[in-house]
Design a protein around this motif. Structure first.
Motif, PDB file in Angstrom:
ATOM      1  N   MET A  25      89.458  41.218  44.846  1.00  0.00           N
ATOM      2  CA  MET A  25      90.048  41.439  43.298  1.00  0.00           C
ATOM      3  C   MET A  25      90.135  43.539  42.972  1.00  0.00           C
ATOM      4  O   MET A  25      89.396  43.715  43.085  1.00  0.00           O
ATOM      5  CB  MET A  25      89.501  41.080  42.331  1.00  0.00           C
ATOM      6  CG  MET A  25      90.800  41.601  41.169  1.00  0.00           C
ATOM      7  SD  MET A  25      91.713  40.674  40.982  1.00  0.00           S
ATOM      8  CE  MET A  25      91.372  38.767  41.296  1.00  0.00           C
ATOM      9  N   PHE A  26      91.566  43.122  43.159  1.00  0.00           N
ATOM     10  CA  PHE A  26      91.866  44.355  43.429  1.00  0.00           C
ATOM     11  C   PHE A  26      93.003  44.712  42.395  1.00  0.00           C
ATOM     12  O   PHE A  26      94.002  44.525  42.109  1.00  0.00           O
ATOM     13  CB  PHE A  26      92.969  45.342  44.644  1.00  0.00           C
ATOM     14  CG  PHE A  26      92.343  44.921  46.412  1.00  0.00           C
ATOM     15  CD1 PHE A  26      90.415  45.018  46.433  1.00  0.00           C
ATOM     16  CD2 PHE A  26      92.489  45.726  47.039  1.00  0.00           C
ATOM     17  CE1 PHE A  26      90.282  44.977  47.283  1.00  0.00           C
ATOM     18  CE2 PHE A  26      91.453  45.235  48.419  1.00  0.00           C
ATOM     19  CZ  PHE A  26      90.610  44.396  48.477  1.00  0.00           C
ATOM     20  N   HIS A  27      93.044  45.752  41.741  1.00  0.00           N
ATOM     21  CA  HIS A  27      93.730  46.612  40.576  1.00  0.00           C
ATOM     22  C   HIS A  27      95.002  46.473  41.000  1.00  0.00           C
ATOM     23  O   HIS A  27      95.010  47.787  42.369  1.00  0.00           O
ATOM     24  CB  HIS A  27      93.142  47.667  39.860  1.00  0.00           C
ATOM     25  CG  HIS A  27      93.783  47.751  38.491  1.00  0.00           C
ATOM     26  ND1 HIS A  27      95.316  48.407  39.006  1.00  0.00           N
ATOM     27  CD2 HIS A  27      93.381  47.377  37.643  1.00  0.00           C
ATOM     28  CE1 HIS A  27      95.463  48.695  36.945  1.00  0.00           C
ATOM     29  NE2 HIS A  27      95.000  48.056  36.686  1.00  0.00           N
ATOM     30  N   PRO A  28      95.880  46.195  40.408  1.00  0.00           N
ATOM     31  CA  PRO A  28      97.467  47.021  41.110  1.00  0.00           C
ATOM     32  C   PRO A  28      97.760  48.381  40.992  1.00  0.00           C
ATOM     33  O   PRO A  28      98.339  48.680  42.392  1.00  0.00           O
ATOM     34  CB  PRO A  28      98.229  46.479  40.624  1.00  0.00           C
ATOM     35  CG  PRO A  28      97.701  44.738  39.187  1.00  0.00           C
ATOM     36  CD  PRO A  28      96.276  45.715  39.317  1.00  0.00           C
ATOM     37  N   HIS A  29      96.794  49.452  40.329  1.00  0.00           N
ATOM     38  CA  HIS A  29      96.685  50.349  40.683  1.00  0.00           C
ATOM     39  C   HIS A  29      96.001  50.908  41.543  1.00  0.00           C
ATOM     40  O   HIS A  29      95.186  52.026  40.857  1.00  0.00           O
ATOM     41  CB  HIS A  29      96.645  51.346  39.648  1.00  0.00           C
ATOM     42  CG  HIS A  29      98.012  50.831  38.486  1.00  0.00           C
ATOM     43  ND1 HIS A  29      98.137  50.622  36.845  1.00  0.00           N
ATOM     44  CD2 HIS A  29      99.304  51.024  38.836  1.00  0.00           C
ATOM     45  CE1 HIS A  29      99.611  50.183  36.623  1.00  0.00           C
ATOM     46  NE2 HIS A  29     100.305  50.477  37.831  1.00  0.00           N
TER      47      HIS A  29
ATOM     48  N   ILE B  37      87.971  45.819  43.050  1.00  0.00           N
ATOM     49  CA  ILE B  37      88.774  47.378  42.826  1.00  0.00           C
ATOM     50  C   ILE B  37      88.804  47.153  41.532  1.00  0.00           C
ATOM     51  O   ILE B  37      89.691  46.953  41.124  1.00  0.00           O
ATOM     52  CB  ILE B  37      89.045  47.917  44.306  1.00  0.00           C
ATOM     53  CG1 ILE B  37      87.821  47.588  45.501  1.00  0.00           C
ATOM     54  CG2 ILE B  37      89.600  49.683  44.163  1.00  0.00           C
ATOM     55  CD1 ILE B  37      88.560  48.051  46.545  1.00  0.00           C
ATOM     56  N   ALA B  38      88.714  48.582  41.089  1.00  0.00           N
ATOM     57  CA  ALA B  38      89.405  48.370  39.670  1.00  0.00           C
ATOM     58  C   ALA B  38      90.301  49.620  39.671  1.00  0.00           C
ATOM     59  O   ALA B  38      90.829  49.883  41.129  1.00  0.00           O
ATOM     60  CB  ALA B  38      87.694  48.798  38.615  1.00  0.00           C
ATOM     61  N   HIS B  39      90.859  50.092  38.619  1.00  0.00           N
ATOM     62  CA  HIS B  39      92.133  51.218  38.748  1.00  0.00           C
ATOM     63  C   HIS B  39      91.595  51.902  38.906  1.00  0.00           C
ATOM     64  O   HIS B  39      90.965  52.814  39.111  1.00  0.00           O
ATOM     65  CB  HIS B  39      92.651  51.031  37.386  1.00  0.00           C
ATOM     66  CG  HIS B  39      91.712  50.874  36.018  1.00  0.00           C
ATOM     67  ND1 HIS B  39      90.834  50.972  35.173  1.00  0.00           N
ATOM     68  CD2 HIS B  39      91.366  52.299  35.186  1.00  0.00           C
ATOM     69  CE1 HIS B  39      90.347  51.288  34.442  1.00  0.00           C
ATOM     70  NE2 HIS B  39      90.851  52.322  34.498  1.00  0.00           N
TER      71      HIS B  39
END
Length: 220
Positions: free
Chosen positions: A103-107, A122-124
């Motif tokens: 799960m990867f944030h788009p940013h 991975i968060a933003h």
């Protein structure tokens, strides 16, 4: 927004745990799903059925991991801080032939040369430089910067505003707390903990907790 083909059923994402970090990741996943259009967040898996009471979440705790039987279109992420707990639930799901996803944030800024294992979150506003390798079950929170040729092994938990310099090696099960700095070419060995705001100059021994500037062992 990317729209899905109406003839293809959406995949179902289940979040293992409904604890505090898992609820943070729910909003990341919900936002990413709204942009992706190929899956939806279907619910949480937790053996504490009342954990969301009064919190008004749009999806429920549907089951414990032990009782849940994965379907063909289901996949799972494990936003759990404890390395031991993550391994336990990962192994339990794999015995059920479950699909553990990333799960990867788009940013997130990264190069095509970055390599990932399974179950990575991975968060933003995370930046990952070239030739970095990130192992299974690694969680990286917001606003982290990772340099070139870094290796982060299985099950590490990297908190917000951490900097990891180029050429460093973070071994399995390490926790790095917010605003810590790992200088280039450092080696943080397995099971260790780096305290908030600390600066690692070179090496942290296995299963050691360090704190301060420079980071020194904490004995309790």
């Amino acid at each position: 927004m990317t729209t899905s083909d109406a003839s293809v059923p959406l995949k179902n994402l289940y979040i293992v745990s409904a604890g505090g970090f898992a609820r943070e990741v729910f909003w990341l996943a919900n936002y990413a799903a709204s942009l992706d259009g190929r899956y939806r967040v279907a619910g949480f898996l937790d053996d504490r059925p009342h954990l969301l009471d009064g919190l008004n979440y749009p999806v429920p705790i549907v089951s414990s991991v032990e009782d849940f039987e994965p379907g063909e279109r289901d996949f799972f992420i494990l936003p759990i801080a404890s390395y031991q707990a993550k391994r336990h639930y990962r192994d339990l799901l794999l015995k059920k032939n479950a699909d553990i996803g990333n799960m990867f944030h788009p940013h997130v800024a990264m190069t095509p040369h970055t390599k990932f294992g399974r179950g990575v979150i991975i968060a933003h506003n995370v930046s990952i430089a070239c030739e970095t390798v990130i192992g299974d079950l690694v969680c990286i929170n917001s606003n982290v910067a990772i340099g070139h040729d870094v290796r982060i092994d299985e099950g590490c938990h990297i908190n917000s505003f951490v900097f990891i310099g180029g050429g460093s090696h973070i071994e399995a099960g390490v926790t790095i707390h917010p605003h810590a700095v790992v200088l280039p070419n450092s080696h943080v060995k397995a099971g260790s903990t780096v305290g908030a705001g600390s600066v690692v100059l070179k090496t942290v021994k296995e299963n050691q907790t360090v704190f301060g500037v420079p980071a020194l062992p904490v004995y309790t």
